[in-house]
Design a protein around this motif. Structure first.
Motif, short mmCIF file in Angstrom:
data_model
loop_
_atom_site.label_atom_id
_atom_site.label_comp_id
_atom_site.label_asym_id
_atom_site.label_seq_id
_atom_site.Cartn_x
_atom_site.Cartn_y
_atom_site.Cartn_z
N MET A 133 31.73 82.19 54.27
CA MET A 133 32.85 81.38 53.80
C MET A 133 32.34 80.14 53.09
SD MET A 133 35.79 81.61 56.77
CE MET A 133 36.25 79.96 56.35
N ARG A 134 32.29 80.22 51.81
CA ARG A 134 31.83 79.08 51.02
C ARG A 134 32.98 78.56 50.16
NH1 ARG A 134 25.97 78.98 50.63
NH2 ARG A 134 25.15 80.88 51.57
N THR A 135 32.87 77.30 49.82
CA THR A 135 33.85 76.67 48.95
C THR A 135 33.16 76.33 47.64
OG1 THR A 135 34.94 75.73 50.88
CG2 THR A 135 35.50 74.77 48.76
N MET A 136 33.86 76.51 46.53
CA MET A 136 33.33 76.17 45.22
C MET A 136 34.05 74.93 44.70
SD MET A 136 33.34 78.44 41.70
CE MET A 136 31.89 79.42 42.11
N GLY A 137 33.30 74.01 44.13
CA GLY A 137 33.88 72.83 43.51
C GLY A 137 33.68 72.89 42.01
N LEU A 138 34.72 72.54 41.26
CA LEU A 138 34.66 72.57 39.80
C LEU A 138 35.06 71.24 39.20
CD1 LEU A 138 36.37 76.04 39.17
CD2 LEU A 138 33.92 75.56 39.24
N ASP A 139 34.26 70.76 38.27
CA ASP A 139 34.60 69.58 37.49
C ASP A 139 34.95 70.09 36.09
OD1 ASP A 139 34.85 66.88 36.65
OD2 ASP A 139 32.84 66.97 35.80
N TYR A 140 36.24 70.17 35.81
CA TYR A 140 36.74 70.76 34.56
C TYR A 140 36.79 69.70 33.48
CZ TYR A 140 39.66 73.65 31.54
OH TYR A 140 40.14 74.39 30.49
N GLY A 141 35.94 69.87 32.46
CA GLY A 141 35.89 68.91 31.37
C GLY A 141 36.30 69.52 30.04
N ASP A 142 36.20 68.73 28.99
CA ASP A 142 36.58 69.19 27.65
C ASP A 142 35.66 70.29 27.14
OD1 ASP A 142 38.77 67.50 27.35
OD2 ASP A 142 37.52 65.86 26.60
N ARG A 143 34.36 70.14 27.38
CA ARG A 143 33.39 71.10 26.86
C ARG A 143 32.74 71.96 27.94
NH1 ARG A 143 31.51 66.36 23.98
NH2 ARG A 143 32.54 66.31 21.96
N ASP A 183 27.39 75.01 51.46
CA ASP A 183 26.56 75.88 52.29
C ASP A 183 27.49 76.74 53.13
OD1 ASP A 183 27.53 73.84 53.93
OD2 ASP A 183 25.79 73.87 55.23
N ALA A 184 26.94 77.69 53.88
CA ALA A 184 27.76 78.64 54.64
C ALA A 184 28.61 77.95 55.71
CB ALA A 184 26.87 79.69 55.28
N PHE A 185 28.17 76.77 56.19
CA PHE A 185 28.91 76.05 57.23
C PHE A 185 29.99 75.13 56.66
CE2 PHE A 185 24.66 76.77 59.08
CZ PHE A 185 25.03 77.58 60.13
N GLY A 186 29.96 74.91 55.35
CA GLY A 186 30.93 74.02 54.73
C GLY A 186 30.61 72.55 54.98
N TRP A 187 29.32 72.25 55.13
CA TRP A 187 28.91 70.87 55.40
C TRP A 187 28.41 70.14 54.16
CZ3 TRP A 187 25.52 72.34 60.20
CH2 TRP A 187 26.35 72.64 61.27
N THR A 188 27.65 70.86 53.32
CA THR A 188 27.04 70.20 52.17
C THR A 188 27.36 70.94 50.87
OG1 THR A 188 24.98 71.45 52.37
CG2 THR A 188 25.10 69.34 53.55
N LEU A 208 33.25 68.29 45.44
CA LEU A 208 33.20 69.22 46.56
C LEU A 208 32.78 68.53 47.85
CD1 LEU A 208 33.46 72.02 47.75
CD2 LEU A 208 31.17 72.54 46.87
N GLN A 209 31.78 67.66 47.78
CA GLN A 209 31.32 66.97 48.99
C GLN A 209 32.41 66.09 49.57
OE1 GLN A 209 28.11 67.56 50.48
NE2 GLN A 209 29.39 66.75 52.12
N ASN A 210 33.15 65.39 48.73
CA ASN A 210 34.27 64.56 49.21
C ASN A 210 35.33 65.43 49.88
OD1 ASN A 210 33.07 62.21 48.27
ND2 ASN A 210 34.16 62.25 46.32
N TYR A 211 35.61 66.59 49.30
CA TYR A 211 36.58 67.51 49.89
C TYR A 211 36.08 68.01 51.25
CZ TYR A 211 39.32 71.75 50.59
OH TYR A 211 40.12 72.73 51.13
N LEU A 212 34.83 68.42 51.30
CA LEU A 212 34.26 68.92 52.57
C LEU A 212 34.27 67.84 53.64
CD1 LEU A 212 31.17 70.90 51.16
CD2 LEU A 212 33.34 71.87 52.01
N ASP A 213 33.91 66.62 53.25
CA ASP A 213 33.92 65.49 54.20
C ASP A 213 35.31 65.23 54.74
OD1 ASP A 213 31.20 65.20 53.79
OD2 ASP A 213 31.39 63.43 52.50
N SER A 214 36.32 65.37 53.90
CA SER A 214 37.69 65.12 54.35
C SER A 214 38.12 66.17 55.37
CB SER A 214 38.68 65.11 53.18
OG SER A 214 38.96 66.40 52.74
N LYS A 215 37.64 67.39 55.24
CA LYS A 215 38.00 68.46 56.17
C LYS A 215 37.31 68.28 57.53
CE LYS A 215 38.57 72.66 54.94
NZ LYS A 215 38.40 74.04 54.45
#
Length: 138
Positions: free
Chosen positions: A1-11, A19-24, A128-135
Motif C-alpha cells: 500500500m503505497r501513496t503517490m504524490g504529484l506536483d502538477y505544473g505547466d510543463r 515507502d510501504a509503511f506510508g512513513w516517508t 506527499l510527505q506533508n500528507y503522510l505526516d498529517s495522517k
C-alpha cells in the motif's frame, strides 16, 4: 500500500511515492506533459510498478485560501486521474512547497541548471510527505 504524490505544473509533473509503511516520501521521476496526454500513460505505469493504492495531487491555493485558475486546472487533472486509474485521489494544499524545495536546493548548493531538473520531483516529495505526516498525527 503505497501513496503517490504529484506536483502538477505547466510543463512537468513531479512524482513521489511513499515507502510501504506510508512513513516517508521519495521523489522518483519528473514526467513531461505531452499534447497527446501521454503523461497519464506514464503515471499509470508508475502506479502499477510501485503498487500505488492512492494518489495525492498538490492543490495550489492563493495565500488568502481561495482557489484560482491554477487550482482549478489541478482539480480537473485530479478528477481525470481518478476516472482513468480508478484510485482514490486526494487534493492537498501545496502552498509554498516549490518555494521550500527551491530554498532547500539552494542551501544544498545545487546549481541552477540541476535545480531545474529536480525541483518538481522535490515539490512532489514535500506534498506527499506533508500528507503522510498529517495522517500519522491522527
Amino acid at each position: 500500500m503505497r501513496t503517490m504524490g504529484l506536483d502538477y505544473g505547466d510543463r512537468n509533473i513531479g512524482v513521489a511515492v511513499s515507502d510501504a509503511f506510508g512513513w516517508t516520501a521519495q521523489g522518483i521521476e519528473t514526467v513531461q506533459k505531452r499534447r497527446d496526454g501521454g503523461e497519464l500513460v506514464r503515471i499509470a505505469e508508475l502506479v502499477k510498478e510501485h503498487e500505488v493504492t492512492e494518489i495525492v495531487v498538490g492543490l495550489p491555493k492563493n495565500m488568502n485560501n481561495t482557489i484560482g485558475p491554477r487550482g482549478e486546472i489541478s482539480m480537473a487533472f485530479a478528477e481525470q486521474l481518478q476516472q482513468t486509474l480508478n484510485l482514490p485521489v486526494h487534493l492537498w494544499d501545496e502552498r509554498l512547497t516549490t518555494v521550500s524545495a527551491e530554498r532547500t536546493l539552494i542551501e544544498a548548493d545545487v546549481s541552477r541548471k540541476k535545480r531545474k531538473l529536480v525541483i518538481d520531483k522535490m515539490a512532489a516529495t514535500l506534498i506527499l510527505q506533508n500528507y503522510l505526516d498529517s495522517k500519522t498525527k491522527r
